[in-house]
Design a protein around this motif. Structure first.
Motif, PDB file in Angstrom:
ATOM      1  N   GLY A 276      30.102  38.534  92.614  1.00 21.39           N
ATOM      2  CA  GLY A 276      29.771  38.287  94.012  1.00 21.39           C
ATOM      3  C   GLY A 276      28.282  38.456  94.195  1.00 21.39           C
ATOM      4  N   TYR A 277      27.667  37.601  94.993  1.00 15.19           N
ATOM      5  CA  TYR A 277      26.211  37.628  95.116  1.00 15.19           C
ATOM      6  C   TYR A 277      25.795  37.508  96.576  1.00 15.19           C
ATOM      7  CZ  TYR A 277      27.159  32.593  95.042  1.00 15.19           C
ATOM      8  OH  TYR A 277      27.673  31.349  95.289  1.00 15.19           O
ATOM      9  N   ALA A 278      24.660  38.119  96.885  1.00 15.29           N
ATOM     10  CA  ALA A 278      24.092  38.066  98.239  1.00 15.29           C
ATOM     11  C   ALA A 278      22.632  38.510  98.156  1.00 15.29           C
ATOM     12  CB  ALA A 278      24.876  38.952  99.208  1.00 15.29           C
ATOM     13  N   ARG A 279      21.887  38.146  99.170  1.00 13.65           N
ATOM     14  CA  ARG A 279      20.468  38.538  99.260  1.00 13.65           C
ATOM     15  C   ARG A 279      20.149  38.865 100.710  1.00 13.65           C
ATOM     16  NH1 ARG A 279      15.249  34.914  97.255  1.00 13.65           N
ATOM     17  NH2 ARG A 279      13.662  36.567  97.474  1.00 13.65           N
ATOM     18  N   GLY A 280      19.484  40.019 100.895  1.00 12.26           N
ATOM     19  CA  GLY A 280      19.131  40.424 102.244  1.00 12.26           C
ATOM     20  C   GLY A 280      18.110  39.489 102.868  1.00 12.26           C
ATOM     21  N   LYS A 281      18.332  39.155 104.145  1.00 16.44           N
ATOM     22  CA  LYS A 281      17.426  38.251 104.860  1.00 16.44           C
ATOM     23  C   LYS A 281      16.447  38.981 105.765  1.00 16.44           C
ATOM     24  CE  LYS A 281      20.791  34.474 104.903  1.00 16.44           C
ATOM     25  NZ  LYS A 281      21.537  33.504 105.751  1.00 16.44           N
ATOM     26  N   GLY A 282      16.569  40.300 105.839  1.00 19.56           N
ATOM     27  CA  GLY A 282      15.650  41.051 106.687  1.00 19.56           C
ATOM     28  C   GLY A 282      15.949  40.889 108.163  1.00 19.56           C
ATOM     29  N   ARG A 283      14.924  41.114 108.969  1.00 22.17           N
ATOM     30  CA  ARG A 283      15.012  40.995 110.420  1.00 22.17           C
ATOM     31  C   ARG A 283      13.883  40.092 110.905  1.00 22.17           C
ATOM     32  NH1 ARG A 283      17.803  45.323 112.807  1.00 22.17           N
ATOM     33  NH2 ARG A 283      19.494  45.915 111.403  1.00 22.17           N
ATOM     34  N   PRO A 284      13.936  39.682 112.170  1.00 20.69           N
ATOM     35  CA  PRO A 284      12.834  38.851 112.670  1.00 20.69           C
ATOM     36  C   PRO A 284      11.469  39.532 112.525  1.00 20.69           C
ATOM     37  CG  PRO A 284      14.694  38.737 114.162  1.00 20.69           C
ATOM     38  CD  PRO A 284      15.022  39.783 113.147  1.00 20.69           C
ATOM     39  N   ASP A 285      11.422  40.864 112.711  1.00 19.96           N
ATOM     40  CA  ASP A 285      10.162  41.587 112.585  1.00 19.96           C
ATOM     41  C   ASP A 285      10.054  42.345 111.264  1.00 19.96           C
ATOM     42  OD1 ASP A 285      12.240  43.217 113.218  1.00 19.96           O
ATOM     43  OD2 ASP A 285      11.118  44.517 114.577  1.00 19.96           O
ATOM     44  N   PHE A 286      10.944  42.008 110.298  1.00 19.79           N
ATOM     45  CA  PHE A 286      10.918  42.660 108.999  1.00 19.79           C
ATOM     46  C   PHE A 286      11.438  41.684 107.953  1.00 19.79           C
ATOM     47  CE2 PHE A 286      13.460  45.340 105.940  1.00 19.79           C
ATOM     48  CZ  PHE A 286      12.364  45.783 105.217  1.00 19.79           C
ATOM     49  N   ASN A 287      10.584  41.385 106.974  1.00 18.89           N
ATOM     50  CA  ASN A 287      10.946  40.368 105.977  1.00 18.89           C
ATOM     51  C   ASN A 287      12.005  40.833 104.997  1.00 18.89           C
ATOM     52  OD1 ASN A 287       9.081  38.543 107.034  1.00 18.89           O
ATOM     53  ND2 ASN A 287       7.421  39.342 105.758  1.00 18.89           N
ATOM     54  N   GLY A 288      12.247  42.128 104.971  1.00 15.49           N
ATOM     55  CA  GLY A 288      13.255  42.634 104.041  1.00 15.49           C
ATOM     56  C   GLY A 288      12.674  42.892 102.667  1.00 15.49           C
ATOM     57  N   LEU A 289      13.512  43.373 101.782  1.00 12.77           N
ATOM     58  CA  LEU A 289      13.085  43.738 100.437  1.00 12.77           C
ATOM     59  C   LEU A 289      13.192  42.581  99.449  1.00 12.77           C
ATOM     60  CD1 LEU A 289      14.932  47.176 100.276  1.00 12.77           C
ATOM     61  CD2 LEU A 289      12.500  46.797 100.697  1.00 12.77           C
ATOM     62  N   ASN A 290      13.890  41.517  99.843  1.00 12.76           N
ATOM     63  CA  ASN A 290      14.107  40.362  98.969  1.00 12.76           C
ATOM     64  C   ASN A 290      14.855  40.739  97.690  1.00 12.76           C
ATOM     65  OD1 ASN A 290      12.932  38.344 100.604  1.00 12.76           O
ATOM     66  ND2 ASN A 290      10.883  39.003  99.966  1.00 12.76           N
ATOM     67  N   TRP A 291      15.602  41.829  97.751  1.00 16.81           N
ATOM     68  CA  TRP A 291      16.406  42.195  96.599  1.00 16.81           C
ATOM     69  C   TRP A 291      17.691  41.362  96.577  1.00 16.81           C
ATOM     70  CZ3 TRP A 291      16.057  48.178  97.487  1.00 16.81           C
ATOM     71  CH2 TRP A 291      14.780  48.613  97.083  1.00 16.81           C
ATOM     72  N   ILE A 292      18.184  41.151  95.372  1.00 21.24           N
ATOM     73  CA  ILE A 292      19.434  40.406  95.158  1.00 21.24           C
ATOM     74  C   ILE A 292      20.483  41.379  94.664  1.00 21.24           C
ATOM     75  CG2 ILE A 292      20.566  38.639  93.744  1.00 21.24           C
ATOM     76  CD1 ILE A 292      17.917  37.103  93.794  1.00 21.24           C
ATOM     77  N   VAL A 293      21.632  41.372  95.290  1.00 24.19           N
ATOM     78  CA  VAL A 293      22.717  42.275  94.945  1.00 24.19           C
ATOM     79  C   VAL A 293      23.840  41.472  94.280  1.00 24.19           C
ATOM     80  CG1 VAL A 293      24.418  43.920  95.795  1.00 24.19           C
ATOM     81  CG2 VAL A 293      22.140  43.818  96.837  1.00 24.19           C
ATOM     82  N   LEU A 294      24.270  41.921  93.110  1.00 26.42           N
ATOM     83  CA  LEU A 294      25.400  41.321  92.387  1.00 26.42           C
ATOM     84  C   LEU A 294      26.497  42.368  92.251  1.00 26.42           C
ATOM     85  CD1 LEU A 294      23.581  39.403  89.479  1.00 26.42           C
ATOM     86  CD2 LEU A 294      24.229  38.549  91.734  1.00 26.42           C
TER      87      LEU A 294
END
Length: 497
Positions: A276-294
């Motif tokens: 299973g895979y997903a990637r955080g998209k952050g918030r409008p005022d926060f770009n997020g960590l751009n980490w990918i979770v498997l």
């Protein structure tokens, strides 16, 4: 009637089950096979459904993990922002002990922080929890430089300046931190410094442990965190995935495009996993960590789980099939009793047909029994008609035999008559030839006598007798005139006379 008189021999030689038993066996077997095939279809559907459901569960787990990480970092930025709003950094710059005390209080409220501190614009640490790094210049650190411009969140890394100052993790791994930084401005929008925080990587491990404890359900599932380049930031508990390059995995490429889903694929260790895979998209005022979770689970484990369910489904299908087959056997046997009576009657037709009743002896009043009674009556009628036709055939055979015998006798009589005619004709020809010879002799004698009379005219009595004989010779007898064997050119004896 014996087998020679019947066109299809003795019906008593019917072997095997009676009619109703054969039909019952067919229906029972069909019911069993149908239920078994249905069970196999259900098992295959369950297998496919469980695999799909497991993939969805892994995708949801990966998505929840990525969202939790992003939300956690976003909340820590909120903490830093609240600290910046509550404190008067201009006045606290003259009292770093008070600033340190406030930061240590925040650290007690949020133990995820391994270190909190305030850095002057020149890179000198004004205050830090535990007094660590105070009065040291750390301007070369990336988070200090980036934090002067914008809020900053960096990738996890091994601790450098704090590695000797902070307690090491109990799992034996090196201390790793996440850098957070927030610029602090005064009322004139002048930079007062950078508020920095180091999140312990144990924070991410605790999140993973908490998620697995609620979603594992006894299954062996692993959650991995990767950076945007495919390097493992948080691997499996045994460390088997650490150091792997997972950038070529389909799940990684899909997640890098911010897609959420699952896929069965082969990993660099040679084993197949459902990922299973997903990637955080952050918030409008926060770009997020751009980490990918498997979130992965071995296909062998999934196969074991689905195989156990499929085996139970197949066994249940076998049991239901056997029960259904037995029920159909009993029901069809009971329903086809009239047909059994018909078959028994057919078996008795060639032995004791005279003892068979004219109607089927059954008391049932259902549709099948009514049909069986009609069929039985028709069979009895057909059997009687058959015997009548056989008798007529025997009579016709006798007549034909007699006719052929009479014809042969007539032919023999004809041949005998022809032979007799031929023999009679031959006898007549022989007699005719004999008479002709005698006539010639008599004619010769008479001619001699005639010549004698001509030479002796005084023999009047003798002449009269000779003339009488000559007239007799000139008149043919009735029984010899039929031959006509002399030709037109040959003068007969009478003509000579």
């Amino acid at each position: 009637m014996n087998s020679q008189g019947s066109p299809h021999g003795s019906r008593s030689g019917v072997t095997g089950f009676l009619l109703n038993r054969r039909l019952s066996l067919v229906v029972a077997a069909a019911s069993f096979v149908t239920v078994l095939l249905l069970a196999l279809g259900v098992a295959a559907f369950v297998d496919s459904y469980l695999k799909e459901k497991n993939g969805q569960s892994l995708a949801e787990l990966a998505f929840h993990m990525s969202q939790t990480l992003d939300n956690g970092v976003y909340e820590r930025f909120g903490d830093l922002l609240q600290i910046s709003h509550r404190l008067d950094f201009r006045s606290l710059q003259q009292n770093p002990q008070k600033l340190r005390a406030y930061l240590e209080q925040q650290q007690r409220f949020f133990p995820e922080y391994a270190w909190l501190g305030f850095v002057r614009p020149d890179g000198t640490v004004l205050a830090g929890t535990g007094g660590m790094l105070e009065r040291k210049n750390i301007s070369a650190r990336e988070w200090v430089q980036a934090g002067k411009q914008n809020p900053y969140a960096g990738d996890v890394h091994e601790a450098m300046l704090l590695s000797a100052l902070l307690p090491q993790p109990q799992d034996g791994e090196p201390l790793r931190l996440i850098d957070l930084a927030l610029p602090i401005y005064d009322d004139q929008n002048r930079l007062l410094g950078v508020m920095g925080a180091h999140l312990s990587w144990q924070w991410a491990k605790d999140i993973r442990k908490n998620l697995l404890s609620h979603n594992l359900d006894g299954r062996e599932i692993e959650i991995l965190i990767l950076n945007s380049k495919g390097s493992v930031l948080l691997g499996s508990s045994g460390g088997a995935s650490n150091g792997m390059d997972l950038s070529k995995l389909l799940s990684f490429r899909q997640a890098r495009e911010f897609k959420v889903g699952s896929v069965s694929e082969q990993w660099p260790d040679g084993n197949r996993y459902t990922s299973g895979y997903a990637r955080g998209k952050g918030r409008p005022d926060f770009n997020g960590l751009n980490w990918i979770v498997l979130a992965r689970q071995s296909d062998a484990i999934v196969h074991q789980e689905t195989s156990a369910i499929m085996q139970k489904a197949v066994l249940l299908g076998l049991l239901i099939g056997l029960l259904a087959g037995a029920g159909c056997w009993f029901s069809v046997s009971r329903a086809l009793e009239p047909l059994q009576q018909i078959e028994e009657a057919l078996a008795r037709l060639d032995q004791d047909a005279a003892t068979l009743p004219e109607t089927l002896p059954t008391t049932r009043r259902d549709a099948l029994a009514g049909f069986a009674r009609k069929l039985y009556s028709r069979l009895i009628d057909m059997y009687g008609r058959e015997h009548q036709l056989l008798a007529e055939r025997e009579e016709l055979r006798a007549e034909l035999t007699q006719h052929f015998d009479t014809k042969a006798h007539l032919a023999e009589l004809r041949r005998s008559l022809e032979l007799r005619v031929l023999e009679r004709t031959a006898d007549l020809q022989d007699t005719n030839r004999l008479l002709e010879q005698q006539l010639e002799q008599a004619a010769a004698t008479l001619l001699s006598c005639r010549q004698y009379l001509q030479d002796h005219p005084d023999s009047t009595g003798l002449q009269a007798q000779i003339r009488k004989n000559l007239e007799l010779l000139r008149t043919p007898p009735a029984d010899t005139a039929v031959q006509g064997s002399q030709t037109a050119t040959e003068p007969s004896v009478r003509e000579k006379l």
